[in-house]
Design a protein around this motif. Structure first.
Motif, PDB file in Angstrom:
ATOM      1  N   ARG A 217     -13.340   6.838  30.976  1.00  0.00           N
ATOM      2  CA  ARG A 217     -12.732   5.941  29.992  1.00  0.00           C
ATOM      3  C   ARG A 217     -11.680   6.662  29.138  1.00  0.00           C
ATOM      4  NH1 ARG A 217     -15.557   1.233  29.998  1.00  0.00           N
ATOM      5  NH2 ARG A 217     -17.676   1.271  30.859  1.00  0.00           N
ATOM      6  N   GLU A 218     -10.907   7.515  29.808  1.00  0.00           N
ATOM      7  CA  GLU A 218      -9.857   8.267  29.123  1.00  0.00           C
ATOM      8  C   GLU A 218      -8.491   8.070  29.794  1.00  0.00           C
ATOM      9  OE1 GLU A 218     -11.002  12.346  28.905  1.00  0.00           O
ATOM     10  OE2 GLU A 218     -12.577  11.999  27.423  1.00  0.00           O
ATOM     11  N   ALA A 220      -6.287   5.661  29.178  1.00  0.00           N
ATOM     12  CA  ALA A 220      -5.284   5.010  28.325  1.00  0.00           C
ATOM     13  C   ALA A 220      -4.354   6.058  27.733  1.00  0.00           C
ATOM     14  CB  ALA A 220      -5.960   4.225  27.212  1.00  0.00           C
ATOM     15  N   ASP A 222      -2.456   5.477  25.134  1.00  0.00           N
ATOM     16  CA  ASP A 222      -2.277   5.192  23.709  1.00  0.00           C
ATOM     17  C   ASP A 222      -3.305   4.138  23.315  1.00  0.00           C
ATOM     18  OD1 ASP A 222      -1.233   5.263  21.183  1.00  0.00           O
ATOM     19  OD2 ASP A 222       0.530   4.033  21.630  1.00  0.00           O
ATOM     20  N   ASP A 223      -3.533   4.023  22.015  1.00  0.00           N
ATOM     21  CA  ASP A 223      -4.460   2.990  21.541  1.00  0.00           C
ATOM     22  C   ASP A 223      -3.950   1.616  21.964  1.00  0.00           C
ATOM     23  OD1 ASP A 223      -5.971   4.933  20.332  1.00  0.00           O
ATOM     24  OD2 ASP A 223      -5.064   4.666  18.354  1.00  0.00           O
ATOM     25  N   GLY A 224      -4.832   0.854  22.571  1.00  0.00           N
ATOM     26  CA  GLY A 224      -4.459  -0.487  22.987  1.00  0.00           C
ATOM     27  C   GLY A 224      -3.809  -0.546  24.349  1.00  0.00           C
ATOM     28  N   LYS A 226      -3.571   0.009  28.515  1.00  0.00           N
ATOM     29  CA  LYS A 226      -4.501  -0.180  29.629  1.00  0.00           C
ATOM     30  C   LYS A 226      -3.849   0.266  30.925  1.00  0.00           C
ATOM     31  CE  LYS A 226      -7.006  -3.792  32.156  1.00  0.00           C
ATOM     32  NZ  LYS A 226      -7.219  -5.267  32.286  1.00  0.00           N
ATOM     33  N   TRP A 241       1.004   1.602  32.996  1.00  0.00           N
ATOM     34  CA  TRP A 241       0.118   1.158  31.925  1.00  0.00           C
ATOM     35  C   TRP A 241       0.721  -0.064  31.236  1.00  0.00           C
ATOM     36  CZ3 TRP A 241       0.938   6.148  33.266  1.00  0.00           C
ATOM     37  CH2 TRP A 241      -0.182   6.982  33.411  1.00  0.00           C
ATOM     38  N   ALA A 244      -0.005  -1.861  24.245  1.00  0.00           N
ATOM     39  CA  ALA A 244      -0.368  -2.818  23.205  1.00  0.00           C
ATOM     40  C   ALA A 244       0.859  -3.648  22.846  1.00  0.00           C
ATOM     41  CB  ALA A 244      -0.877  -2.078  21.968  1.00  0.00           C
ATOM     42  N   THR A 247       4.549  -2.528  21.289  1.00  0.00           N
ATOM     43  CA  THR A 247       4.763  -1.084  21.313  1.00  0.00           C
ATOM     44  C   THR A 247       6.205  -0.766  21.687  1.00  0.00           C
ATOM     45  OG1 THR A 247       2.472  -0.668  21.979  1.00  0.00           O
ATOM     46  CG2 THR A 247       4.055   1.103  22.357  1.00  0.00           C
ATOM     47  N   GLU A 251       7.459   5.196  19.929  1.00  0.00           N
ATOM     48  CA  GLU A 251       6.095   5.423  19.469  1.00  0.00           C
ATOM     49  C   GLU A 251       5.258   6.179  20.506  1.00  0.00           C
ATOM     50  OE1 GLU A 251       4.209   1.839  17.679  1.00  0.00           O
ATOM     51  OE2 GLU A 251       6.096   0.852  18.202  1.00  0.00           O
ATOM     52  N   PRO A 255       1.794  10.456  21.810  1.00  0.00           N
ATOM     53  CA  PRO A 255       0.645  10.109  22.651  1.00  0.00           C
ATOM     54  C   PRO A 255       0.778  10.577  24.103  1.00  0.00           C
ATOM     55  CG  PRO A 255       1.250   8.237  21.289  1.00  0.00           C
ATOM     56  CD  PRO A 255       2.324   9.263  21.115  1.00  0.00           C
TER      57      PRO A 255
END
Length: 292
Positions: A217-218, A220, A222-224, A226, A241, A244, A247, A251, A255
């Motif tokens: 589960r690593e 991603a 960045d936050d949000g 997928k 990916w 979010a 984005t 930004e 990350p």
């Protein structure tokens, strides 16, 4: 004159047709070039970009612009101002993309300024980009939001030309190169943002590394974000990916640098995949798409 007569006139009856030598298939055609991953991205996932290169002394020591796309899918243009533009996205495809582009480049150098290469057929074996280009050059890509690199400043003053250019520009999907890492591209498609990251490592190693991260589960960046799958093209893998909503490209630099460290650690692992990692890998493979 009938068909038979025309045929006999061009080649005497009984004379064997000259055998055409086909270009051998090369799975990873741009391997060995400093900008391999950017060239693959320009060929497949970037709508508008240029990359300045220089030919070797043997081939004239000339500056040339490799570009994503030219009008009407032309292979090359020798502009009025003597600039030479050679496209990576064309309808001509042999088994070796590097040979295709090199053949168009060499023909374009011999064109008169103000001419376009319009009838390039599939080449026979010959010099590839690796043979034609000075590999010590910077090979820096410039992603663009317009196709205005097609034209000289004088040509842009023509109202009809300007209108055609505006129409072509309307089809460009917003794309930005992410700073700080190699060959990572942010793209906005409608109301959704994606990251496409062309990786230079062996495709199977990248798949294994992504599977390890996905199972943990690593995966991603960045936050949000997928992880949604990958493209295969020209012998490399381009993971994708979905980001979010909202984005922006600027930004992503920090990350992605942090994620690349995790990815490189996973790439370095020589342990066999666990059952969970094998399942994750199978899921990634089922969602991958091969691009030409």
């Amino acid at each position: 004159m009938g068909k038979k007569s025309r045929k006999r006139q061009s080649r005497p009856e009984g004379t064997p047709k000259p055998k055409r030598h086909e270009v051998a298939y090369v799975e990873r055609p741009f391997e060995g070039l400093p900008a391999e991953t950017d060239l693959v991205a320009m060929r497949e996932i970037i709508p508008a970009a240029t990359l300045s290169v220089r030919t070797t002394a043997e081939h004239g020591d000339r500056e040339v612009q490799l570009v994503t796309l030219l009008p009407d899918m032309l292979p090359a243009i020798h502009r009025d101002d003597d600039a030479v533009l050679v496209a990576l996205q064309t309808g001509m495809r042999s088994g070796d993309a590097s040979r295709d582009v090199a053949a168009a480049l060499l023909e374009a150098l011999d064109l008169e300024p103000g001419s376009a290469l319009t009838t390039a057929g599939l080449p026979e074996p010959g010099p590839r980009l690796q043979d034609v280009l000075d590999l010590t050059g910077p090979f820096e890509i410039t992603v663009r939001d317009s196709f205005d690199f097609w034209l000289t400043d004088e040509a842009k003053q023509d109202d009809n030309v300007a209108a055609a250019l505006e129409q072509a520009n309307a089809n460009i999907v917003p794309t930005v190169k992410v700073d700080g890492v190699r060959s990572a591209y942010w793209v906005r498609m409608g109301a959704r943002e994606f990251l496409r990251w062309a990786r230079p490592e062996d495709q199977e190693q990248v798949l294994n590394a992504l599977a390890r991260l996905h199972a943990a589960r690593e995966s991603a960046v960045d936050d949000g974000a997928k992880f949604v799958g990958a493209f295969r093209s020209a012998g490399i893998l381009i993971p994708v990916w979905e980001l979010a909503p909202g984005t922006e490209a600027d930004e992503l630099a920090a990350p992605l640098e942090a994620f690349e460290a995790k990815l490189e650690q996973a790439l370095a692992s020589t342990e066999a995949l666990t059952a969970d990692e094998r399942r994750a890998r199978a899921g990634i493979v089922s969602r991958q798409v091969s691009l030409r």
